[in-house]
Design an enzyme around this catalytic site. Structure first.
Site, PDB file in Angstrom:
ATOM      1  N   GLY A  67      15.510  -0.447  -5.196  1.00 51.56           N
ATOM      2  CA  GLY A  67      16.728   0.334  -5.407  1.00 51.56           C
ATOM      3  C   GLY A  67      16.451   1.778  -5.760  1.00 51.56           C
TER       4      GLY A  67
ATOM      5  N   GLY B 190      13.289   7.910   2.178  1.00 56.12           N
ATOM      6  CA  GLY B 190      12.185   7.028   2.595  1.00 56.12           C
ATOM      7  C   GLY B 190      12.703   5.624   2.869  1.00 56.12           C
ATOM      8  N   HIS B 191      13.473   5.091   1.916  1.00 61.17           N
ATOM      9  CA  HIS B 191      14.080   3.771   2.130  1.00 61.17           C
ATOM     10  C   HIS B 191      14.989   3.802   3.366  1.00 61.17           C
ATOM     11  CE1 HIS B 191      13.676   3.807  -2.451  1.00 61.17           C
ATOM     12  NE2 HIS B 191      12.939   2.774  -2.117  1.00 61.17           N
TER      13      HIS B 191
ATOM     14  N   GLN C 278       6.256  -7.539 -11.179  1.00 59.95           N
ATOM     15  CA  GLN C 278       5.277  -6.601 -10.623  1.00 59.95           C
ATOM     16  C   GLN C 278       5.031  -5.400 -11.537  1.00 59.95           C
ATOM     17  OE1 GLN C 278       7.794  -5.984  -7.013  1.00 59.95           O
ATOM     18  NE2 GLN C 278       7.204  -3.846  -7.182  1.00 59.95           N
TER      19      GLN C 278
ATOM     20  N   GLN D  19       4.441   3.106   4.672  1.00 60.48           N
ATOM     21  CA  GLN D  19       3.019   3.465   4.578  1.00 60.48           C
ATOM     22  C   GLN D  19       2.699   4.109   3.230  1.00 60.48           C
ATOM     23  OE1 GLN D  19       0.419   2.908   6.509  1.00 60.48           O
ATOM     24  NE2 GLN D  19      -0.989   4.213   5.335  1.00 60.48           N
TER      25      GLN D  19
ATOM     26  N   GLN E 234       0.047  -2.117  -0.542  1.00 61.85           N
ATOM     27  CA  GLN E 234       1.102  -3.135  -0.494  1.00 61.85           C
ATOM     28  C   GLN E 234       1.265  -3.649   0.940  1.00 61.85           C
ATOM     29  OE1 GLN E 234       4.906  -3.165  -2.828  1.00 61.85           O
ATOM     30  NE2 GLN E 234       5.700  -2.229  -0.968  1.00 61.85           N
TER      31      GLN E 234
ATOM     32  N   SER F  87       9.850   9.346  -3.677  1.00 61.36           N
ATOM     33  CA  SER F  87       9.643   8.179  -4.522  1.00 61.36           C
ATOM     34  C   SER F  87      10.744   8.152  -5.561  1.00 61.36           C
ATOM     35  CB  SER F  87       8.284   8.270  -5.219  1.00 61.36           C
ATOM     36  OG  SER F  87       8.213   7.331  -6.283  1.00 61.36           O
ATOM     37  N   SER F  88      11.222   6.949  -5.888  1.00 62.05           N
ATOM     38  CA  SER F  88      12.228   6.838  -6.953  1.00 62.05           C
ATOM     39  C   SER F  88      11.665   7.408  -8.250  1.00 62.05           C
ATOM     40  CB  SER F  88      12.622   5.372  -7.146  1.00 62.05           C
ATOM     41  OG  SER F  88      13.007   4.803  -5.910  1.00 62.05           O
ATOM     42  N   ARG F  89      10.349   7.303  -8.447  1.00 63.17           N
ATOM     43  CA  ARG F  89       9.722   7.787  -9.686  1.00 63.17           C
ATOM     44  C   ARG F  89       9.663   9.316  -9.763  1.00 63.17           C
ATOM     45  NH1 ARG F  89       6.472   2.762  -9.110  1.00 63.17           N
ATOM     46  NH2 ARG F  89       6.867   1.530 -10.975  1.00 63.17           N
TER      47      ARG F  89
HETATM   48  P1  AMP Z   1      10.313   0.685  -3.517  1.00 63.57           P
HETATM   49  O1  AMP Z   1      11.776   0.691  -3.763  1.00 63.57           O
HETATM   50  O2  AMP Z   1       9.573   1.800  -4.162  1.00 63.57           O
HETATM   51  O3  AMP Z   1       9.676  -0.674  -3.756  1.00 63.57           O
HETATM   52  O4  AMP Z   1      10.135   0.924  -1.958  1.00 63.57           O
HETATM   53  C1  AMP Z   1      10.735   0.056  -1.026  1.00 63.57           C
HETATM   54  C2  AMP Z   1      10.103   0.279   0.321  1.00 63.57           C
HETATM   55  O5  AMP Z   1      10.288   1.644   0.710  1.00 63.57           O
HETATM   56  C3  AMP Z   1       8.582   0.039   0.304  1.00 63.57           C
HETATM   57  O6  AMP Z   1       8.197  -0.588   1.522  1.00 63.57           O
HETATM   58  C4  AMP Z   1       8.026   1.417   0.211  1.00 63.57           C
HETATM   59  O7  AMP Z   1       6.740   1.548   0.760  1.00 63.57           O
HETATM   60  C5  AMP Z   1       9.034   2.208   1.030  1.00 63.57           C
HETATM   61  N1  AMP Z   1       8.989   3.626   0.676  1.00 63.57           N
HETATM   62  C6  AMP Z   1       9.006   4.159  -0.576  1.00 63.57           C
HETATM   63  N2  AMP Z   1       8.882   5.499  -0.517  1.00 63.57           N
HETATM   64  C7  AMP Z   1       8.774   5.816   0.802  1.00 63.57           C
HETATM   65  C8  AMP Z   1       8.613   7.040   1.514  1.00 63.57           C
HETATM   66  N3  AMP Z   1       8.530   8.224   0.885  1.00 63.57           N
HETATM   67  N4  AMP Z   1       8.536   6.990   2.858  1.00 63.57           N
HETATM   68  C9  AMP Z   1       8.603   5.787   3.503  1.00 63.57           C
HETATM   69  N5  AMP Z   1       8.762   4.612   2.896  1.00 63.57           N
HETATM   70  C10 AMP Z   1       8.847   4.612   1.557  1.00 63.57           C
END
Ligand code: AMP
Length: 276
Positions: free
Chosen positions: A27, A32-33, A57, A144, A149, A181-183
């Site tokens: 979430g 990216g998502h 995790q 990627q 992961q 990144s969400s972070r």
């Molecule tokens: P997360 O919510 O951080 O677990 O990310 C969910 C999915 O989105 C995972 O497969 C991540 O690798 C992907 N993801 C996160 N950040 C990016 C990004 N900047 N570009 C592409 N995919 C992303």
């Protein structure tokens, strides 16, 4: 768009969907998502997104409690992106009383993120296996950005003979190169300003590689120099590894995965680039 909170409700909604693409997320969605959602939309009759901040995790000293959450905003974005099904379970739905299972993917989880975050990939592998069983996706989409992961999930699917096609999509970046990144929402303005040094480090390694450099330490040094030009960074690791086994390379072959984990204050950022 249907938002389902229980396994039973999701299963009932999924039944009539045909080919289904799944994008698993924690979430607090960003572009990216949404790039994964767009890819899934293009390649499947229907798209499901899971939103679940998976407690297993996160390590005991990590950011589970403060991980950013905004479900109403996420749902607006997913509705606009043409998503059919959202699975947003509570922790107790995924981990009911007497839940007692953990999937350990061997080898590739001992290094990099796995070495710094013990138990992280067991949590990831277990929740992804559960999500695949609940959602029954035809294809599942991962970024990627989280290269290790992706390797772990591919091994999970292969070793357990799961009937899911795993698709890895490119990292989406800000204009200055910082991987979304969400972070990133944790960064102060000062930290945000220096954060692109991570991508500059990766590009420095790529430039050397393209000029013919294959020595692993020379590539690592180039990355380190770019990052340590910003003294606020504290580096967890800089790796030049085989993209499949994740074993560190003395010499890069035709291809190599360069990855970084570094901290700005209490915020931990990861990024990587595939060479060759
Ligand atoms: P997360 O919510 O951080 O677990 O990310 C969910 C999915 O989105 C995972 O497969 C991540 O690798 C992907 N993801 C996160 N950040 C990016 C990004 N900047 N570009 C592409 N995919 C992303």
């Amino acid at each position: 768009m249907q938002v389902l909170k229980t396994v039973a409700a999701f299963r009932a909604a999924r039944a009539g969907c045909g080919d289904l693409g799944l994008v698993p997320t924690l979430g607090f969605l960003h572009e990216g998502h949404l790039s994964l959602v767009a890819r899934a939309r293009a390649e499947n009759a229907a798209v499901a997104v899971s939103i679940f901040v998976n407690p297993t995790q996160f390590g005991p000293n990590e950011d589970l409690a403060r991980y950013p959450r905004d479900l109403p905003r996420d749902l607006r974005l997913l509705e606009a992106a043409g998503v059919d099904l959202v699975f947003a379970p509570a922790p107790a739905e995924m981990y009911p009383p007497r839940f007692d299972l953990s999937i350990q993917v061997g080898g590739v989880t001992d290094v990099l993120e796995g070495a710094v975050r013990p138990g992280h990939f067991a949590g990831v592998a277990t929740v992804v296996a559960k999500l695949f069983n609940i959602v029954q996706p035809t294809r599942a989409y991962f970024g990627q950005k989280d290269a290790q992961q992706c390797v772990v999930i591919q091994k999970l699917v292969r070793d357990l003979d799961m009937p899911v096609e795993v698709i890895v999509a490119p990292t989406v970046r800000e204009a200055d190169g910082l991987a979304l990144s969400s972070r990133n929402s944790y960064l102060t303005p000062e930290q945000r300003a220096v954060a692109p040094a991570i991508f500059r480090g990766l590009l420095a390694a790529e430039a050397l590689f393209d000029a013919g450099e294959r020595d692993g330490d020379a590539l690592r040094r180039a990355v380190r120099a770019a990052i340590e030009a910003e003294p606020q960074f504290s580096v967890d690791y800089i790796s030049v590894a085989d993209p499949e086994t994740l074993a560190e390379l003395d010499r890069a072959g035709a291809c190599a995965l360069v990855s970084i984990a570094a901290r700005l204050g209490t915020t931990r950022l990861i990024d990587n680039i595939l060479l060759g």
